[in-house]
Motif scaffolding. Structure first.
Motif, PDB file in Angstrom:
ATOM      1  N   LEU A   1       0.835  -1.203   0.000  1.00 10.71           N
ATOM      2  CA  LEU A   1       0.000   0.000   0.000  1.00 10.71           C
ATOM      3  C   LEU A   1       0.869   1.252   0.000  1.00 10.71           C
ATOM      4  O   LEU A   1       0.616   2.201  -0.761  1.00 10.71           O
ATOM      5  N   ALA A   2       1.900   1.271   0.840  1.00 11.62           N
ATOM      6  CA  ALA A   2       2.786   2.434   0.883  1.00 11.62           C
ATOM      7  C   ALA A   2       3.512   2.618  -0.440  1.00 11.62           C
ATOM      8  O   ALA A   2       3.717   3.757  -0.894  1.00 11.62           O
ATOM      9  N   GLN A   3       3.904   1.528  -1.079  1.00 14.72           N
ATOM     10  CA  GLN A   3       4.607   1.647  -2.363  1.00 14.72           C
ATOM     11  C   GLN A   3       3.721   2.284  -3.434  1.00 14.72           C
ATOM     12  O   GLN A   3       4.150   3.171  -4.168  1.00 14.72           O
ATOM     13  N   HIS A   4       2.478   1.844  -3.517  1.00 16.14           N
ATOM     14  CA  HIS A   4       1.581   2.400  -4.535  1.00 16.14           C
ATOM     15  C   HIS A   4       1.239   3.857  -4.217  1.00 16.14           C
ATOM     16  O   HIS A   4       1.106   4.687  -5.126  1.00 16.14           O
ATOM     17  N   ALA A   5       1.129   4.182  -2.931  1.00 15.10           N
ATOM     18  CA  ALA A   5       0.886   5.576  -2.553  1.00 15.10           C
ATOM     19  C   ALA A   5       2.083   6.445  -2.926  1.00 15.10           C
ATOM     20  O   ALA A   5       1.920   7.587  -3.385  1.00 15.10           O
TER      21      ALA A   5
END
Length: 397
Positions: free
Chosen positions: A276-280
Motif C-alpha cells: 500500500l505504501a509503495q503504490h501511494a
C-alpha cells in the motif's frame, strides 16, 4: 493457576552492544508531564510536523480500493523503482538503472540490509562521532564493530578523507556516512566526499551514505554520493522530505553485483515493503506533489533561519550552521544555567522547568556529548518562538 516460574532466557550477546535510545526515555517523561496537564513543546523527535500530502493519501485510498495490497517483489514495485530512477535524473542529473534500486521497509531496513550484505563478524566500520545512534547499531547487529571518530566543528561534524586514512587498519571494512547528518544537519562538501570515496575504494572497502535528508538542503544544490561511482551504496527514505514517517518506506541504491545478495536478504528478512505504501509513494513524484514538498522545504529553511540566531541569543553556541535536515547541534557551555556544559541535566531542566523537549548529546556519540544538545525545528514556527521565549525566561532566573 500456573505456579511454574518463568525460566530465564539467555539473550544474544549482540543485544549488549546496542544502547538504549535516550531520547525515547526523555519522551516518556514529557508524556507523563502532559498527562498532568502541562503544555510541552516538542523539539526532540526528528519527525516532520507535515504529513503526507493529499495526492499521496488519495493514491493510497485508490490502491486500497483496487485491492493492490498483496506481496510485491522483494525488490519493490517496478513502477516505483522506475519513478525513483527518474527522480535521480530530474533532481541530480544522474542516470541510475532501476534494477539497482531496492525498495525497503523504511531507511532502517535499507541500512540493515546494506550492513548484513557487506559487514562480516568483527569487521570495523568507520563513522563520525556524533552520528545517528541507530547507524552504529546496524553495524553491531551485523556482528561488526562501529568505530566512532571524533569529528568536531572544524570537520563540520563529519568524517574527512584524512581521518579515514589515519584510522584505516587491517580490520576496517568500510565507512558509513550521512549527508546531511542527524544530529548536526551538516553535509559533507562534495569535493571531500569524493576524496573519501576514492580513499575507501583504494583500500578495497565499501562506502555507504545515508541520504535521507538530502531533499531538505537549503544553501546549495545537493550532490548525491552516486555521482562518485556505481560502487557507492546510498540509502534514502520517504519519511523526511516526502513526509511519510509512519508509512515505513525507503530505498537502497546498490551496485549491480550486490542486487542478488540484497534481494535474497530482503526475501528472507522482510518479504517486501508495504504494498500500500509503495503504490501511494508513486504520487510523490507527480509535479503537483513535488511543488508541495518544495514549499515545505522552504518553510523548514525559514525555521532554520529563525532558530539559529535565536539559540545564539540565548547563549548557545552554534559552531556550524546546518545546511540541511531540520536539526541544530548546539554547544551548551555558554548558557546561563547551573547545568551549562552538562547536556543531560540541562535538557531535564528545560523539560521540567520550561516545558521544552530537546535531546542531550549522549545519544549521538561518546566524545564530549555532554557539551551538546540537538534541537529539531520540525515543528510549527509559532511553537519555536514560544520555546525560545520559555528558555529565555528559564535562563534569566
Amino acid at each position: 493457576m500456573n505456579n511454574v516460574s518463568e525460566p530465564l532466557l539467555r539473550l544474544a550477546s549482540r543485544v549488549d552492544a546496542i544502547e538504549p535510545f535516550y531520547v525515547m526515555e526523555l519522551m516518556k517523561d514529557a508524556q507523563a508531564l502532559e498527562r498532568t496537564g502541562r503544555d510541552i513543546i516538542h523539539m526532540g523527535i526528528g519527525e516532520p510536523d507535515f504529513t503526507a500530502p493529499e495526492p499521496v493519501t488519495r493514491a493510497a485510498a485508490d490502491a486500497l480500493h483496487r485491492g493492490v495490497t498483496q506481496y510485491t517483489n522483494a525488490l519493490g514495485v517496478t513502477a516505483l523503482r522506475e519513478a525513483i530512477a527518474a527522480h535521480y535524473r530530474d533532481a541530480f542529473g544522474l542516470t541510475v538503472d532501476p534494477a539497482r534500486i531496492v525498495v525497503t521497509a523504511g531507511a532502517s531496513a535499507a541500512l540493515l540490509l546494506a550492513c548484513m550484505a557487506l559487514v562480516d563478524h568483527g569487521d570495523e566500520v568507520l563513522m563520525p562521532d556524533p552520528c545517528y545512534p541507530c547507524n552504529r547499531h546496524f553495524v553491531s547487529a551485523a556482528d561488526g564493530k562501529p568505530v566512532l571518530i571524533p569529528s568536531g566543528p572544524a570537520e563540520r561534524f563529519q568524517l574527512t578523507a584524512e581521518q579515514v586514512r589515519a584510522n584505516w587498519n587491517d580490520r576496517t571494512r568500510g565507512v558509513l556516512l550521512a549527508s546531511p547528518s542527524n544530529p548536526t544537519g551538516t553535509s559533507i562538501e562534495p569535493g571531500e566526499l569524493s576524496r573519501i570515496v576514492d580513499t575507501v575504494r583504494e583500500r578495497g572497502g565499501f562506502t555507504i551514505v545515508d541520504e535521507i535528508y538530502q531533499g531538505l538542503s537549503y544553501d546549495a544544490k545537493p550532490v548525491s554520493a552516486l555521482s562518485f561511482g556505481d560502487d557507492v551504496v546510498t540509502v534514502n527514505s520517504f519519511s523526511k522530505y516526502f513526509s511519510m514517517t509512519g508509512w515505513r518506506l525507503g530505498w537502497l541504491v546498490v551496485p549491480h553485483a550486490m542486487i542478488g545478495a540484497v534481494e535474497k536478504l530482503s526475501q528472507n528478512l522482510f518479504i517486501c515493503a508495504s504494498a500500500l505504501a509503495q503504490h501511494a509513494a508513486l504520487a510523490c513524484f507527480e509535479p503537483e506533489t513535488i511543488a508541495i514538498y518544495e514549499a515545505r522545504r522552504l518553510e523548514f529553511k525559514r525555521r532554520r533561519d529563525y532558530i539559529v540566531p535565536a539559540l545564539r541569543s540565548l547563549g548557545f553556541g552554534v559552531p556550524v550552521v546546518p545546511d540541511g535536515a531540520f536539526y541544530v547541534y548546539a554547544d551548551t557551555n555558554g548558557v546561563h544555567h547551573p547545568a551549562a556544559g552538562d547536556s543531560g541535566a540541562l535538557t531535564r531542566s528545560m523539560l521540567h522547568d520550561a516545558g521544552v523537549v530537546l535531546v542531550p548529546g549522549a545519544d549521538f556519540g561518546v566524545h564530549a556529548p555532554e557539551r551538546y544538545i540537538r534541537l529539531s525545528y520540525a515543528t510549527a514556527y509559532a511553537k519555536l518562538e514560544e520555546a525560545v521565549a520559555r528558555l529565555g525566561d528559564l535562563f534569566r532566573r
